[in-house]
Motif scaffolding. Structure first.
Motif, short mmCIF file in Angstrom:
data_model
loop_
_atom_site.label_atom_id
_atom_site.label_comp_id
_atom_site.label_asym_id
_atom_site.label_seq_id
_atom_site.Cartn_x
_atom_site.Cartn_y
_atom_site.Cartn_z
N ASP A 1 119.91 -22.05 39.34
CA ASP A 1 119.72 -22.83 38.11
C ASP A 1 119.24 -24.25 38.44
OD1 ASP A 1 122.20 -23.39 39.28
OD2 ASP A 1 123.00 -24.18 37.40
N ARG B 1 106.61 -35.16 30.36
CA ARG B 1 107.51 -34.92 29.22
C ARG B 1 108.96 -35.15 29.64
NH1 ARG B 1 105.60 -32.65 24.65
NH2 ARG B 1 103.57 -31.63 24.66
N GLU C 1 119.14 -33.15 33.20
CA GLU C 1 118.22 -33.23 32.06
C GLU C 1 116.77 -33.02 32.50
OE1 GLU C 1 121.21 -36.07 29.49
OE2 GLU C 1 119.16 -36.76 29.84
N PHE D 1 116.36 -29.29 33.10
CA PHE D 1 116.30 -28.57 31.83
C PHE D 1 114.92 -28.75 31.17
CE2 PHE D 1 120.99 -28.00 30.32
CZ PHE D 1 121.30 -27.41 31.52
N SER D 2 114.46 -29.98 31.16
CA SER D 2 113.16 -30.24 30.52
C SER D 2 112.04 -29.48 31.23
CB SER D 2 112.85 -31.74 30.53
OG SER D 2 113.59 -32.40 29.53
N ARG E 1 112.28 -26.76 33.12
CA ARG E 1 112.43 -25.32 32.94
C ARG E 1 111.92 -24.89 31.57
NH1 ARG E 1 118.41 -23.47 34.73
NH2 ARG E 1 117.76 -21.68 33.48
N ARG E 2 112.32 -25.63 30.55
CA ARG E 2 111.90 -25.25 29.19
C ARG E 2 110.39 -25.41 29.03
NH1 ARG E 2 116.62 -28.33 25.97
NH2 ARG E 2 118.21 -26.69 25.99
N CYS E 3 109.88 -26.55 29.46
CA CYS E 3 108.46 -26.85 29.26
C CYS E 3 107.59 -25.81 29.98
CB CYS E 3 108.16 -28.26 29.76
SG CYS E 3 106.45 -28.77 29.56
N PHE F 1 108.47 -22.83 30.93
CA PHE F 1 108.69 -21.52 30.30
C PHE F 1 107.82 -21.39 29.05
CE2 PHE F 1 110.87 -18.77 27.23
CZ PHE F 1 111.03 -17.62 27.97
N PHE F 2 107.80 -22.46 28.25
CA PHE F 2 106.96 -22.43 27.05
C PHE F 2 105.49 -22.20 27.43
CE2 PHE F 2 110.10 -25.54 24.79
CZ PHE F 2 110.98 -24.49 24.58
N LYS F 3 105.09 -22.67 28.58
CA LYS F 3 103.71 -22.53 29.02
C LYS F 3 103.44 -21.18 29.69
CE LYS F 3 102.53 -27.40 29.44
NZ LYS F 3 101.26 -27.29 28.69
N ARG G 1 109.96 -18.28 36.59
CA ARG G 1 110.74 -19.15 37.48
C ARG G 1 111.35 -18.27 38.57
NH1 ARG G 1 116.12 -21.16 37.31
NH2 ARG G 1 116.50 -19.77 35.55
N GLY H 1 113.43 -15.83 34.70
CA GLY H 1 113.34 -16.06 33.25
C GLY H 1 113.63 -17.53 32.92
N LEU H 2 113.92 -17.77 31.66
CA LEU H 2 114.11 -19.15 31.18
C LEU H 2 115.17 -19.90 31.98
CD1 LEU H 2 113.65 -21.39 29.06
CD2 LEU H 2 115.31 -20.22 27.60
N THR I 1 117.02 -14.55 28.67
CA THR I 1 116.12 -15.07 29.70
C THR I 1 114.65 -14.91 29.32
OG1 THR I 1 116.31 -12.95 30.85
CG2 THR I 1 117.74 -14.75 31.61
N MET J 1 121.38 -24.64 28.25
CA MET J 1 119.99 -24.71 28.73
C MET J 1 119.15 -23.65 28.02
SD MET J 1 117.36 -25.15 30.72
CE MET J 1 116.09 -23.96 30.34
N VAL K 1 113.50 -31.88 26.57
CA VAL K 1 112.49 -31.34 25.66
C VAL K 1 112.91 -29.93 25.21
CG1 VAL K 1 110.59 -32.72 26.55
CG2 VAL K 1 111.01 -30.46 27.51
#
Lengths: 185, 254
Positions: free
Chosen positions: A46, A71, A121, A124-125, A127-129, A131-133, A137, A184-185, B173, B192, B234
């Motif tokens: 993680d 970001r 933080e 997290f940012s 990973r999310r960003c 993943f959205f793209k 991972r 995954g996310l 996930t 998360m 974000v």
């Protein structure tokens, strides 16, 4: 927010961070990503990871990683930037704790917890960003991760160093398909 | 520091420094808003708008108001003042960064500023200037997320209560919403893997003290991105059927 605080000078570092220039992938040192997986490394996926996406070229991956990096640093979109390019230049009055304990107390607690929180933080940012793209991972050992990733608390790093690491991440993200399973996310 | 220790420290800080703000304003722009707190039927000002948020847990919830022409002009005037001051001190004008005016038009519903709180739902009710509002952030204990990569805006008209529901949803996930918190992972890792869901209010948004006013469900318009002024983590609002979806990181209107 104090208006005078808003009128903050943009440093050269922030400007260079925003600029996206063409870069030859041949000039980027490919980082080592193969390691012996152990129970300990698995437990830390993680925190320590890299991204990869099939059929993505280096320049696309670099643009994506740079965007997500900006970001995560709160610097994305140069026209709307505010604040110095410091990691976690957060106004304590903006935090959750400020809502229950007031800005002064939030500042006190933030000063103690800030390094851990800031690192988390940022992770997290990113990973999310990514993943959205559409990036997958993959887990990495801490030692290898630290070779080409920086933490939010490494404020002494030059922008050049940060960009060098981001280019290495892009090289991996657009490189050969990883042999391990995506997280995954 | 362990979360429990941080929480204890926070609780101590709470005892020594209680200052839950109920009103906020930006003197430079004349922008202000106020928490509504009343044990009796609320008296509404027909010239003001009201935001009612129904949610499933206490949180700091933020919105950004779209600037009016007047607010934009005032902000530009303040910028010119700041530039003049900076150049007088030997700084080049182009080096003076100035945020978008909307960064100054944020409404924050404070975590303890609820209008009603019970086991099933928390209500926040704030008086705000009429205008168009964009959902910006949801800050709860341990995570502070902005809807920076996808949000929604809605008009809040004078004389009515504009209501919406906001809740955090866990994801698997693959990014698909889940009912339960992910199993086998830490609480932080569970957070998360979460996104923000916005929907029309439910029956839980009704309160007898609001009988004197008209409550309307917010009418949403997709917003592809909001700057991360607060340096939050974000995140984005979950797609809304018939309104928008995502193709990777791109918001697509339906």
């Amino acid at each position: 927010m104090n208006l005078k605080l808003s009128a903050i000078l943009l440093g050269a570092a922030a400007l260079s961070a925003v600029a996206v220039s063409a870069q030859d992938p041949a000039s980027v040192a490919r980082p080592q990503i193969e390691f012996e997986e152990t129970r300990r490394t698995i437990k830390q996926y993680d925190q320590y990871f890299y991204f990869h996406q099939e059929a993505t070229d280096f320049s696309t991956a670099l643009a994506d990683i740079r965007e997500c990096d900006l970001r995560a640093r709160g610097l994305y979109d140069a026209e709307l930037v505010y604040g110095l390019p410091k990691e976690r230049a957060v106004d304590p009055s903006d935090t959750f704790l400020a809502g229950i304990a007031g800005p002064m107390a939030a500042g006190l607690v933030a000063a103690i917890a800030a390094p851990v929180e800031a690192r988390r933080e940022r992770r997290f940012s990113l990973r999310r960003c990514m993943f959205f793209k559409g990036y997958d991972r993959y887990g990495l050992s801490k030692t290898l991760f630290e070779q080409f990733n920086y933490a939010a608390t490494e404020t002494e790093l030059s922008e050049f160093e940060r960009q060098r690491m981001l280019a290495q991440q892009a090289l991996v993200a657009s490189g050969p398909r990883p042999k391990t399973a995506p997280l995954g996310l | 520091m362990k979360p429990s220790a941080l929480f204890l420290l926070g609780s101590f800080a709470l005892l020594i420094s209680w200052s839950a703000a109920s009103q906020s304003s930006n003197a430079g722009l004349g922008f202000g808003y106020e928490r509504i707190k009343s044990r009796k039927a609320v008296q509404f000002d027909p010239k003001q708008a009201y935001l009612l948020v129904e949610t499933n847990l206490v949180a700091n919830i933020e919105f950004v108001k779209a600037a009016t022409a007047d607010e934009s002009e005032r902000w530009q005037a303040l910028r010119l003042e700041a530039v003049a001051q900076a150049t007088a001190e030997g700084v080049q004008a182009e080096q003076v960064a100035w945020p978008a005016v909307e960064s100054q038009l944020r409404v924050r519903m404070d975590v303890l500023g609820h209008f009603r709180r019970n086991r099933d739902a928390v209500l926040y009710l704030y008086e705000v200037p009429p205008g168009t509002y964009t959902f910006y952030a949801h800050n709860s204990y341990k995570t502070q997320d902005c809807a920076c990569m996808g949000s929604v805006s809605f008009p809040a008209d004078a004389g009515v209560i504009t209501a919406l529901r906001i809740q955090r949803r866990y994801l698997d996930t693959d990014g698909k919403p889940q009912v339960e918190r992910p199993k086998g992972v830490s609480e932080l890792e569970g957070l998360m893997r979460s996104a923000l869901e916005i929907s029309p209010p439910t029956d839980q948004a009704y309160d007898d003290r609001l009988a004197n006013s008209e409550i309307v469900a917010a009418v949403f318009t997709p917003v592809p991105a909001v700057p991360n002024w607060g340096h939050y983590i974000v995140n984005r609002v979950l797609p809304m059927d018939g309104l928008f979806r995502y193709e990777r990181d791109q918001l697509v209107r339906e």
